[in-house]
Design a protein around this motif. Structure first.
Motif, PDB file in Angstrom:
ATOM      1  N   LEU A  84      -8.920   6.416  -6.396  1.00  0.00           N
ATOM      2  CA  LEU A  84      -8.447   7.109  -5.196  1.00  0.00           C
ATOM      3  C   LEU A  84      -8.023   8.533  -5.529  1.00  0.00           C
ATOM      4  O   LEU A  84      -8.367   9.486  -4.813  1.00  0.00           O
ATOM      5  N   GLN A  85      -7.300   8.670  -6.610  1.00  0.00           N
ATOM      6  CA  GLN A  85      -6.809   9.986  -7.017  1.00  0.00           C
ATOM      7  C   GLN A  85      -7.972  10.944  -7.278  1.00  0.00           C
ATOM      8  O   GLN A  85      -7.953  12.103  -6.852  1.00  0.00           O
ATOM      9  N   ARG A  86      -8.999  10.452  -7.957  1.00  0.00           N
ATOM     10  CA  ARG A  86     -10.159  11.300  -8.249  1.00  0.00           C
ATOM     11  C   ARG A  86     -10.892  11.699  -6.982  1.00  0.00           C
ATOM     12  O   ARG A  86     -11.301  12.857  -6.824  1.00  0.00           O
ATOM     13  N   GLN A  87     -11.077  10.760  -6.074  1.00  0.00           N
ATOM     14  CA  GLN A  87     -11.809  11.081  -4.846  1.00  0.00           C
ATOM     15  C   GLN A  87     -11.069  12.138  -4.037  1.00  0.00           C
ATOM     16  O   GLN A  87     -11.675  13.101  -3.550  1.00  0.00           O
ATOM     17  N   PHE A  88      -9.780  11.961  -3.882  1.00  0.00           N
ATOM     18  CA  PHE A  88      -9.006  12.926  -3.094  1.00  0.00           C
ATOM     19  C   PHE A  88      -8.972  14.291  -3.777  1.00  0.00           C
ATOM     20  O   PHE A  88      -9.075  15.325  -3.117  1.00  0.00           O
ATOM     21  N   ALA A  89      -8.860  14.300  -5.104  1.00  0.00           N
ATOM     22  CA  ALA A  89      -8.777  15.574  -5.820  1.00  0.00           C
ATOM     23  C   ALA A  89     -10.092  16.331  -5.753  1.00  0.00           C
ATOM     24  O   ALA A  89     -10.110  17.566  -5.671  1.00  0.00           O
ATOM     25  N   ASP A  90     -11.203  15.630  -5.765  1.00  0.00           N
ATOM     26  CA  ASP A  90     -12.513  16.286  -5.753  1.00  0.00           C
ATOM     27  C   ASP A  90     -12.782  17.011  -4.452  1.00  0.00           C
ATOM     28  O   ASP A  90     -13.609  17.919  -4.410  1.00  0.00           O
ATOM     29  N   ARG A  91     -12.116  16.635  -3.361  1.00  0.00           N
ATOM     30  CA  ARG A  91     -12.360  17.254  -2.072  1.00  0.00           C
ATOM     31  C   ARG A  91     -11.115  18.011  -1.587  1.00  0.00           C
ATOM     32  O   ARG A  91     -10.951  18.266  -0.408  1.00  0.00           O
ATOM     33  N   ARG A  92     -10.255  18.384  -2.495  1.00  0.00           N
ATOM     34  CA  ARG A  92      -9.023  19.069  -2.100  1.00  0.00           C
ATOM     35  C   ARG A  92      -9.364  20.407  -1.434  1.00  0.00           C
ATOM     36  O   ARG A  92     -10.199  21.155  -1.910  1.00  0.00           O
ATOM     37  N   ILE A 126       0.830  -1.199   0.000  1.00  0.00           N
ATOM     38  CA  ILE A 126       0.000   0.000   0.000  1.00  0.00           C
ATOM     39  C   ILE A 126       0.869   1.256   0.000  1.00  0.00           C
ATOM     40  O   ILE A 126       0.584   2.229  -0.719  1.00  0.00           O
ATOM     41  N   LEU A 127       1.925   1.248   0.774  1.00  0.00           N
ATOM     42  CA  LEU A 127       2.806   2.414   0.821  1.00  0.00           C
ATOM     43  C   LEU A 127       3.498   2.629  -0.517  1.00  0.00           C
ATOM     44  O   LEU A 127       3.615   3.762  -0.999  1.00  0.00           O
ATOM     45  N   ARG A 128       3.941   1.541  -1.111  1.00  0.00           N
ATOM     46  CA  ARG A 128       4.661   1.646  -2.388  1.00  0.00           C
ATOM     47  C   ARG A 128       3.731   2.056  -3.525  1.00  0.00           C
ATOM     48  O   ARG A 128       4.086   2.908  -4.359  1.00  0.00           O
ATOM     49  N   ALA A 148      -6.641   0.980 -12.038  1.00  0.00           N
ATOM     50  CA  ALA A 148      -8.015   1.476 -11.904  1.00  0.00           C
ATOM     51  C   ALA A 148      -8.293   1.933 -10.478  1.00  0.00           C
ATOM     52  O   ALA A 148      -8.928   2.972 -10.249  1.00  0.00           O
ATOM     53  N   ARG A 149      -7.828   1.173  -9.503  1.00  0.00           N
ATOM     54  CA  ARG A 149      -8.020   1.553  -8.104  1.00  0.00           C
ATOM     55  C   ARG A 149      -7.296   2.855  -7.792  1.00  0.00           C
ATOM     56  O   ARG A 149      -7.831   3.731  -7.098  1.00  0.00           O
ATOM     57  N   THR A 150      -6.076   2.972  -8.299  1.00  0.00           N
ATOM     58  CA  THR A 150      -5.290   4.178  -8.055  1.00  0.00           C
ATOM     59  C   THR A 150      -5.965   5.400  -8.651  1.00  0.00           C
ATOM     60  O   THR A 150      -6.030   6.465  -8.023  1.00  0.00           O
ATOM     61  N   ARG A 151      -6.496   5.267  -9.859  1.00  0.00           N
ATOM     62  CA  ARG A 151      -7.171   6.406 -10.489  1.00  0.00           C
ATOM     63  C   ARG A 151      -8.411   6.814  -9.695  1.00  0.00           C
ATOM     64  O   ARG A 151      -8.704   8.010  -9.560  1.00  0.00           O
TER      65      ARG A 151
END
Length: 344
Positions: A335-343, A126-128, A330-333
């Motif tokens: 996560l990236q979208r969710q975090f970016a939407d609430r930045r 997960i860290l990597r 797909a999972r990474t994308r």
């Protein structure tokens, strides 16, 4: 804990007998064949204790120093207040070194069918794969395992840890408005249950729920649970043993609460956006697909991936397979979208 006396056969009526099964992806099938029969032997009430001991001895459990990876990550083990009347909960908190927060957080629950696994073994990957490229923090929860602890103890451990983490966001240098709860297999089921519990208790409001091949339904009554049993890495007997270890005499009860088995939920409204990820050739396929469908029917948001020819846990046992790489991306994308939407 009386597991053997209360064990129920996973074979029941009401579901037609499958006549065929989806083929495995060639790369994944080759890895499965090379593993031999040992890892695929069913878990039963008679061999559960021995299998738990074997797993504890064989599963890597990196130390805090190992997880720091020569200074690339800051890692701390935290002992925080547990649920009322319960013991303290251990949280393993990790983040890329040198990042100034507050960072988004993945609050993660490990897999292991509720009877195996630990909070440390899942972290190197997960860290990597996520923490470093996405610049996020991770907290992995060491919840109590069945049958030594039964429902609701493991879930209450996870809830207590989430309450503490969000309540100490400034101390942890995390953003309490950008917390995703997630997990794989049993951990995915716990994440789904945690989202329901937090909603109904008026607790923390996660940004999303990452449900990877989630263990959602104690009844073993879906078509895929029969169709794929004995063909991959997880079968009906093992699944029934694990649920029985967690639920005891409540296994299969009509009035089982949805926090125990989220597939029992009749109200999936007002939940955070979900990412649901299953294989076409695993027994959890149909319960995962049904859960995503129920979220849509309730007016919620879910992203569903059914990986063709994938069996349960495929990306862990065959990480270099093309399908495993696609799933990770797909999972990474997401996560990236969710975090970016609430930045903030």
């Amino acid at each position: 804990m009386g597991l053997r006396r209360s064990f129920r056969s996973p074979i029941g009526d009401g579901v037609p007998a499958p006549k065929a099964a989806p083929p495995f992806d060639p790369e994944l099938g080759a890895v499965l064949a090379d593993m031999g029969k040992g890892p695929r032997e069913p878990i039963t009430p008679d061999n559960l204790a021995a299998r738990q001991q074997l797993d504890a001895a064989a599963r890597p459990r990196p130390t805090t120093e190992d997880l720091r990876a020569d200074g690339r990550f800051e890692v701390t083990e935290l002992r925080v207040p547990g649920p009322p009347g319960g013991p303290e909960v251990t949280l393993v908190s990790a983040r890329p070194s040198g990042l100034v927060g507050p960072l988004p957080l993945l609050y993660y629950m490990h897999g292991g069918a509720m009877v195996m696994g630990n909070a440390w073994s899942v972290l190197p990957r997960i860290l990597r794969e996520w923490a470093l490229p996405l610049g996020m923090a991770v907290i992995s929860v060491e919840y109590r395992l069945a049958p030594g602890a039964r429902y609701p103890d493991p879930l209450e451990d996870c809830y207590a840890g989430l309450l503490w983490a969000t309540g100490h966001a400034a101390e942890l240098d995390i953003d309490p408005d950008r917390v995703i709860i997630g997990g794989k297999s049993a951990g995915g089921g716990l994440a789904a249950a945690l989202a329901l519990l937090a909603r109904d208790r008026g607790g923390p409001e996660p940004l999303g729920q990452l449900l990877l091949c989630p263990m959602l339904d104690d009844r073993g009554s879906t078509f895929s649970s029969r169709q794929m049993s004995g063909l991959g890495l997880w079968d009906l007997t093992s699944n029934a043993t694990a649920w029985q270890a967690l639920l005891g005499d409540r296994h299969g009860a009509e009035d089982l609460p949805p926090y125990a088995a989220p597939a029992r939920a009749t109200d999936l409204s007002r939940l955070p956006p979900a990412y649901v990820d299953v294989g076409s050739a695993e027994m959890f396929r149909d319960e995962g697909v049904a859960y995503a469908g129920a979220i849509w029917q309730a007016g919620g948001q879910a992203e569903l991936h059914v990986w063709p020819g994938a069996y349960h846990g495929f990306d862990s046992v065959a990480p270099e397979a093309a399908l495993s790489r696609d799933a990770r991306n797909a999972r990474t994308r997401w996560l990236q979208r969710q975090f970016a939407d609430r930045r903030t």
